[in-house]
Design a protein around this motif. Structure first.
Motif, PDB file in Angstrom:
ATOM      1  N   ASN A  18      68.937   8.092  40.768  1.00  0.00           N
ATOM      2  CA  ASN A  18      70.005   7.416  40.012  1.00  0.00           C
ATOM      3  C   ASN A  18      71.334   7.470  40.770  1.00  0.00           C
ATOM      4  N   SER A  19      71.257   7.263  42.060  1.00  0.00           N
ATOM      5  CA  SER A  19      72.439   7.356  42.902  1.00  0.00           C
ATOM      6  C   SER A  19      72.276   6.451  44.106  1.00  0.00           C
ATOM      7  N   THR A  20      73.397   5.943  44.609  1.00  0.00           N
ATOM      8  CA  THR A  20      73.342   5.143  45.830  1.00  0.00           C
ATOM      9  C   THR A  20      73.228   6.026  47.061  1.00  0.00           C
ATOM     10  N   LEU A  21      73.499   7.328  46.912  1.00  0.00           N
ATOM     11  CA  LEU A  21      73.393   8.260  48.022  1.00  0.00           C
ATOM     12  C   LEU A  21      71.974   8.820  48.083  1.00  0.00           C
ATOM     13  N   PRO A  22      71.281   8.657  49.209  1.00  0.00           N
ATOM     14  CA  PRO A  22      69.920   9.191  49.320  1.00  0.00           C
ATOM     15  C   PRO A  22      69.867  10.689  49.039  1.00  0.00           C
ATOM     16  N   LYS A  23      68.743  11.125  48.487  1.00  0.00           N
ATOM     17  CA  LYS A  23      68.622  12.501  47.989  1.00  0.00           C
ATOM     18  C   LYS A  23      68.836  13.548  49.071  1.00  0.00           C
ATOM     19  N   GLN A  24      68.478  13.236  50.312  1.00  0.00           N
ATOM     20  CA  GLN A  24      68.610  14.226  51.373  1.00  0.00           C
ATOM     21  C   GLN A  24      70.063  14.534  51.741  1.00  0.00           C
ATOM     22  N   PHE A  25      71.005  13.726  51.209  1.00  0.00           N
ATOM     23  CA  PHE A  25      72.420  13.956  51.491  1.00  0.00           C
ATOM     24  C   PHE A  25      73.170  14.568  50.297  1.00  0.00           C
ATOM     25  N   HIS A  26      72.492  14.734  49.177  1.00  0.00           N
ATOM     26  CA  HIS A  26      73.122  15.397  48.037  1.00  0.00           C
ATOM     27  C   HIS A  26      73.387  16.861  48.368  1.00  0.00           C
ATOM     28  N   LEU A  27      74.392  17.438  47.746  1.00  0.00           N
ATOM     29  CA  LEU A  27      74.774  18.810  48.048  1.00  0.00           C
ATOM     30  C   LEU A  27      73.912  19.814  47.295  1.00  0.00           C
ATOM     31  N   LEU A  28      73.511  20.821  48.004  1.00  0.00           N
ATOM     32  CA  LEU A  28      72.805  21.971  47.449  1.00  0.00           C
ATOM     33  C   LEU A  28      73.511  23.204  47.997  1.00  0.00           C
ATOM     34  N   ASN A  30      76.690  23.549  48.285  1.00  0.00           N
ATOM     35  CA  ASN A  30      77.791  23.035  49.103  1.00  0.00           C
ATOM     36  C   ASN A  30      77.383  22.581  50.503  1.00  0.00           C
ATOM     37  N   LEU A  31      76.087  22.309  50.666  1.00  0.00           N
ATOM     38  CA  LEU A  31      75.593  21.822  51.955  1.00  0.00           C
ATOM     39  C   LEU A  31      74.566  20.722  51.695  1.00  0.00           C
ATOM     40  N   PRO A  32      74.603  19.622  52.444  1.00  0.00           N
ATOM     41  CA  PRO A  32      73.609  18.575  52.221  1.00  0.00           C
ATOM     42  C   PRO A  32      72.182  19.119  52.318  1.00  0.00           C
ATOM     43  N   VAL A  33      71.318  18.608  51.463  1.00  0.00           N
ATOM     44  CA  VAL A  33      69.923  19.051  51.413  1.00  0.00           C
ATOM     45  C   VAL A  33      69.292  19.046  52.803  1.00  0.00           C
ATOM     46  N   LEU A  34      69.520  17.984  53.561  1.00  0.00           N
ATOM     47  CA  LEU A  34      68.889  17.851  54.876  1.00  0.00           C
ATOM     48  C   LEU A  34      69.294  18.978  55.822  1.00  0.00           C
ATOM     49  N   MET A  35      70.499  19.462  55.710  1.00  0.00           N
ATOM     50  CA  MET A  35      70.932  20.568  56.575  1.00  0.00           C
ATOM     51  C   MET A  35      70.174  21.846  56.242  1.00  0.00           C
ATOM     52  N   HIS A  36      69.934  22.083  54.970  1.00  0.00           N
ATOM     53  CA  HIS A  36      69.103  23.229  54.584  1.00  0.00           C
ATOM     54  C   HIS A  36      67.717  23.104  55.221  1.00  0.00           C
ATOM     55  N   THR A  37      67.164  21.898  55.167  1.00  0.00           N
ATOM     56  CA  THR A  37      65.824  21.659  55.706  1.00  0.00           C
ATOM     57  C   THR A  37      65.780  21.952  57.201  1.00  0.00           C
ATOM     58  N   ILE A  38      66.734  21.409  57.934  1.00  0.00           N
ATOM     59  CA  ILE A  38      66.764  21.620  59.386  1.00  0.00           C
ATOM     60  C   ILE A  38      66.901  23.106  59.707  1.00  0.00           C
ATOM     61  N   LEU A 221      67.476  19.108  41.831  1.00  0.00           N
ATOM     62  CA  LEU A 221      68.560  19.826  42.505  1.00  0.00           C
ATOM     63  C   LEU A 221      68.912  21.112  41.762  1.00  0.00           C
ATOM     64  N   ASP A 222      68.900  21.057  40.433  1.00  0.00           N
ATOM     65  CA  ASP A 222      69.173  22.259  39.637  1.00  0.00           C
ATOM     66  C   ASP A 222      68.077  23.300  39.840  1.00  0.00           C
ATOM     67  N   ILE A 223      66.831  22.829  39.867  1.00  0.00           N
ATOM     68  CA  ILE A 223      65.705  23.746  40.086  1.00  0.00           C
ATOM     69  C   ILE A 223      65.787  24.355  41.481  1.00  0.00           C
ATOM     70  N   ALA A 224      66.116  23.519  42.472  1.00  0.00           N
ATOM     71  CA  ALA A 224      66.226  24.003  43.852  1.00  0.00           C
ATOM     72  C   ALA A 224      67.316  25.056  43.975  1.00  0.00           C
ATOM     73  N   GLN A 225      68.404  24.884  43.236  1.00  0.00           N
ATOM     74  CA  GLN A 225      69.484  25.861  43.275  1.00  0.00           C
ATOM     75  C   GLN A 225      69.008  27.215  42.739  1.00  0.00           C
ATOM     76  N   ILE A 226      68.232  27.185  41.663  1.00  0.00           N
ATOM     77  CA  ILE A 226      67.682  28.418  41.098  1.00  0.00           C
ATOM     78  C   ILE A 226      66.738  29.079  42.106  1.00  0.00           C
ATOM     79  N   TYR A 227      65.864  28.273  42.714  1.00  0.00           N
ATOM     80  CA  TYR A 227      64.936  28.802  43.713  1.00  0.00           C
ATOM     81  C   TYR A 227      65.696  29.389  44.899  1.00  0.00           C
ATOM     82  N   LEU A 228      66.731  28.665  45.345  1.00  0.00           N
ATOM     83  CA  LEU A 228      67.509  29.125  46.497  1.00  0.00           C
ATOM     84  C   LEU A 228      68.176  30.462  46.197  1.00  0.00           C
TER      85      LEU A 228
END
Length: 233
Positions: A18-28, A30-38, A221-228
């Protein structure tokens, strides 16, 4: 010692967020998801060459994000294709152009979803270790839910201990993987394992990790924050 590569596919548009910003760039955190992945792959300590596949329209934005967050993890950026299959093939083409036949002869290539930022270093290490002998290895977890297969008005139950929920990274011997991606793309290709399997290869399952969540919906994203938070303690 064989060279190891990971192609991180991050060219999606995130239509279910529900966003024009792709999910891999959303913040998790305070860091984009993709940066966590890398970072997960950088910190796995297996000597990886990291290739990130992005849509052409997002590459400049990614460069800006890297500057903004002072993100210095070494990685190569490749332009994605119209489909996931084409994006992976673009990543493979980059590898073939930039590394020698000697480097690739015994190499292993992983493919991972850019929106899976919580993959553990241990899982990455275990998959690469298994791929040395099995040549095609994927992580998966058994379903904890009752499963039915069929249509809304015509379905039947199946044993859930025989149902596996597939994750990434999926890891393959390079020679096998290059050959598999010379095939024509078909609708049956749901992931890289299905591409390799189409040629008659055996794909082995290694026990995955329930924390290895894929960010698909906003609530993920909320679930990922809890897991993180849990993984950090």
């Amino acid at each position: 010692m064989s060279d190891k590569f990971v192609i991180i596919v991050a060219g999606g548009v995130g239509s279910r967020m529900n966003s024009t910003l792709p999910k891999q760039f959303h913040l998790l955190r305070n860091l984009p998801v993709l940066m966590h992945t890398i970072r997960r792959f950088e910190q796995a300590d297996v000597g990886l060459h990291i290739i990130v596949v992005l849509s052409a329209s997002m590459q400049m934005y990614w460069e800006e994000l890297c500057q903004q967050h002072q993100f210095t993890a070494v990685h190569h950026v490749v332009v994605g294709g119209a489909t996931r299959f084409q994006s992976v093939r673009n990543g493979l083409d980059f590898i073939k152009r930039n590394y020698t036949d000697t480097q690739l002869a015994n190499a292993l290539i992983a493919v991972h979803d850019g929106a899976r930022p919580l993959v553990s270093g241990r899982l990455i290490q275990n998959l690469f270790a298994a791929a040395h002998t099995l040549h095609a290895v994927i992580p998966a977890v058994q379903s904890t839910n009752s499963i039915r297969i069929g249509e809304v008005d015509n379905s039947k139950s199946v044993r859930r201990d025989q149902v596996w929920q597939v994750q990434t990274p999926q890891i393959f011997a390079a020679t096998l993987f290059f050959e598999a991606y010379q095939q024509m793309e078909v609708d049956d290709f749901t992931d890289d394992a299905s591409v390799v399997e189409k040629m008659g290869n055996i794909v082995s399952i290694l026990e995955g990790d329930h924390f290895n969540l894929k960010i698909t919906h906003p609530e993920d994203l909320d679930i990922a924050q809890i897991y993180l938070d849990k993984l950090s303690t």
